[in-house]
Design a protein around this motif. Structure first.
Motif, PDB file in Angstrom:
ATOM      1  N   ALA A 161     -47.202 -29.374 -52.757  1.00 39.60           N
ATOM      2  CA  ALA A 161     -46.259 -28.254 -52.644  1.00 39.60           C
ATOM      3  C   ALA A 161     -44.955 -28.705 -51.984  1.00 39.60           C
ATOM      4  O   ALA A 161     -43.865 -28.326 -52.427  1.00 39.60           O
ATOM      5  N   ALA A 162     -45.055 -29.519 -50.954  1.00 40.99           N
ATOM      6  CA  ALA A 162     -43.852 -30.011 -50.273  1.00 40.99           C
ATOM      7  C   ALA A 162     -43.002 -30.857 -51.209  1.00 40.99           C
ATOM      8  O   ALA A 162     -41.766 -30.747 -51.227  1.00 40.99           O
ATOM      9  N   GLY A 163     -43.634 -31.692 -52.008  1.00 37.82           N
ATOM     10  CA  GLY A 163     -42.898 -32.496 -52.975  1.00 37.82           C
ATOM     11  C   GLY A 163     -42.197 -31.628 -54.008  1.00 37.82           C
ATOM     12  O   GLY A 163     -41.053 -31.895 -54.381  1.00 37.82           O
ATOM     13  N   SER A 164     -42.855 -30.564 -54.444  1.00 39.01           N
ATOM     14  CA  SER A 164     -42.240 -29.639 -55.407  1.00 39.01           C
ATOM     15  C   SER A 164     -41.030 -28.954 -54.798  1.00 39.01           C
ATOM     16  O   SER A 164     -39.993 -28.788 -55.456  1.00 39.01           O
ATOM     17  N   ILE A 165     -41.147 -28.552 -53.547  1.00 40.11           N
ATOM     18  CA  ILE A 165     -40.028 -27.899 -52.870  1.00 40.11           C
ATOM     19  C   ILE A 165     -38.851 -28.861 -52.727  1.00 40.11           C
ATOM     20  O   ILE A 165     -37.698 -28.493 -52.968  1.00 40.11           O
ATOM     21  N   LEU A 166     -39.133 -30.100 -52.359  1.00 42.75           N
ATOM     22  CA  LEU A 166     -38.062 -31.091 -52.239  1.00 42.75           C
ATOM     23  C   LEU A 166     -37.374 -31.323 -53.578  1.00 42.75           C
ATOM     24  O   LEU A 166     -36.144 -31.457 -53.638  1.00 42.75           O
ATOM     25  N   TYR A 167     -38.129 -31.348 -54.654  1.00 45.32           N
ATOM     26  CA  TYR A 167     -37.542 -31.519 -55.983  1.00 45.32           C
ATOM     27  C   TYR A 167     -36.579 -30.375 -56.295  1.00 45.32           C
ATOM     28  O   TYR A 167     -35.466 -30.594 -56.771  1.00 45.32           O
ATOM     29  N   VAL A 168     -37.007 -29.144 -56.024  1.00 41.69           N
ATOM     30  CA  VAL A 168     -36.163 -27.984 -56.291  1.00 41.69           C
ATOM     31  C   VAL A 168     -34.887 -28.038 -55.450  1.00 41.69           C
ATOM     32  O   VAL A 168     -33.796 -27.748 -55.936  1.00 41.69           O
ATOM     33  N   ILE A 169     -35.003 -28.424 -54.193  1.00 42.45           N
ATOM     34  CA  ILE A 169     -33.824 -28.517 -53.326  1.00 42.45           C
ATOM     35  C   ILE A 169     -32.851 -29.565 -53.844  1.00 42.45           C
ATOM     36  O   ILE A 169     -31.634 -29.331 -53.889  1.00 42.45           O
ATOM     37  N   ILE A 170     -33.356 -30.709 -54.274  1.00 39.91           N
ATOM     38  CA  ILE A 170     -32.486 -31.760 -54.809  1.00 39.91           C
ATOM     39  C   ILE A 170     -31.757 -31.264 -56.056  1.00 39.91           C
ATOM     40  O   ILE A 170     -30.554 -31.476 -56.221  1.00 39.91           O
ATOM     41  N   GLU A 171     -32.475 -30.573 -56.950  1.00 44.28           N
ATOM     42  CA  GLU A 171     -31.841 -30.020 -58.148  1.00 44.28           C
ATOM     43  C   GLU A 171     -30.809 -28.956 -57.790  1.00 44.28           C
ATOM     44  O   GLU A 171     -29.732 -28.893 -58.381  1.00 44.28           O
ATOM     45  N   LEU A 172     -31.134 -28.114 -56.822  1.00 43.42           N
ATOM     46  CA  LEU A 172     -30.209 -27.076 -56.383  1.00 43.42           C
ATOM     47  C   LEU A 172     -28.918 -27.685 -55.844  1.00 43.42           C
ATOM     48  O   LEU A 172     -27.818 -27.221 -56.166  1.00 43.42           O
ATOM     49  N   LEU A 173     -29.040 -28.726 -55.049  1.00 41.80           N
ATOM     50  CA  LEU A 173     -27.852 -29.377 -54.499  1.00 41.80           C
ATOM     51  C   LEU A 173     -26.999 -30.007 -55.603  1.00 41.80           C
ATOM     52  O   LEU A 173     -25.767 -29.966 -55.534  1.00 41.80           O
ATOM     53  N   ALA A 174     -27.633 -30.550 -56.620  1.00 42.13           N
ATOM     54  CA  ALA A 174     -26.883 -31.129 -57.736  1.00 42.13           C
ATOM     55  C   ALA A 174     -26.116 -30.046 -58.502  1.00 42.13           C
ATOM     56  O   ALA A 174     -24.952 -30.226 -58.855  1.00 42.13           O
ATOM     57  N   VAL A 175     -26.752 -28.913 -58.741  1.00 44.19           N
ATOM     58  CA  VAL A 175     -26.091 -27.803 -59.431  1.00 44.19           C
ATOM     59  C   VAL A 175     -24.942 -27.270 -58.579  1.00 44.19           C
ATOM     60  O   VAL A 175     -23.850 -26.990 -59.086  1.00 44.19           O
ATOM     61  N   ALA A 176     -25.164 -27.131 -57.293  1.00 43.78           N
ATOM     62  CA  ALA A 176     -24.110 -26.633 -56.396  1.00 43.78           C
ATOM     63  C   ALA A 176     -22.917 -27.582 -56.364  1.00 43.78           C
ATOM     64  O   ALA A 176     -21.769 -27.136 -56.325  1.00 43.78           O
TER      65      ALA A 176
END
Length: 115
Positions: A68-83
């Motif tokens: 779950a932590a790895g999934s959350i980190l993946y989403v955060i990395i993608e979010l930062l790229a989109v931002a």
């Protein structure tokens, strides 16, 4: 009851992320595609609940929390790229902070309730 409300509030934020992507499209999704997305989003939680109800194992719990932590980190990395591409770093930073603070607040309420 308080724990159920907390989980409902937590899961609502995940729904916002899914709906935001659908709202960006020009075509309105069908009920069947919404049902499929709901199954994809909620299915693992349902299966995990069934497994967790019948199987208690510290090593398995740690493995799933790590996943779950790895999934959350993946989403955060993608979010930062989109931002970064959308030049919305300030909004993203404030919303990440707000989400973190709401998570801490939810944890404080659940802890205070003795759950």
């Amino acid at each position: 009851m308080l724990l159920v409300i907390g989980f409902g509030l937590h899961n609502a934020t995940e729904g916002f992320g899914i709906v935001a992507l659908l709202a960006a499209e020009n075509v309105r999704p069908s009920w069947s595609s919404l049902a499929l997305l709901g199954l994809i989003g909620g299915g693992p939680t349902f299966v995990g609940t069934l497994v967790g109800q019948h199987l208690v194992n510290d090593a398995l719990s740690i493995a799933f929390l790590g996943l779950a932590a790895g999934s959350i980190l993946y989403v955060i990395i993608e979010l930062l790229a989109v931002a970064r591409r959308a030049a919305m770093k300030v909004v993203t930073t404030w919303m990440l902070l707000l989400g973190l603070l709401l998570g801490f607040a939810t944890d404080a309420v659940v802890t205070a309730a003795g759950v």
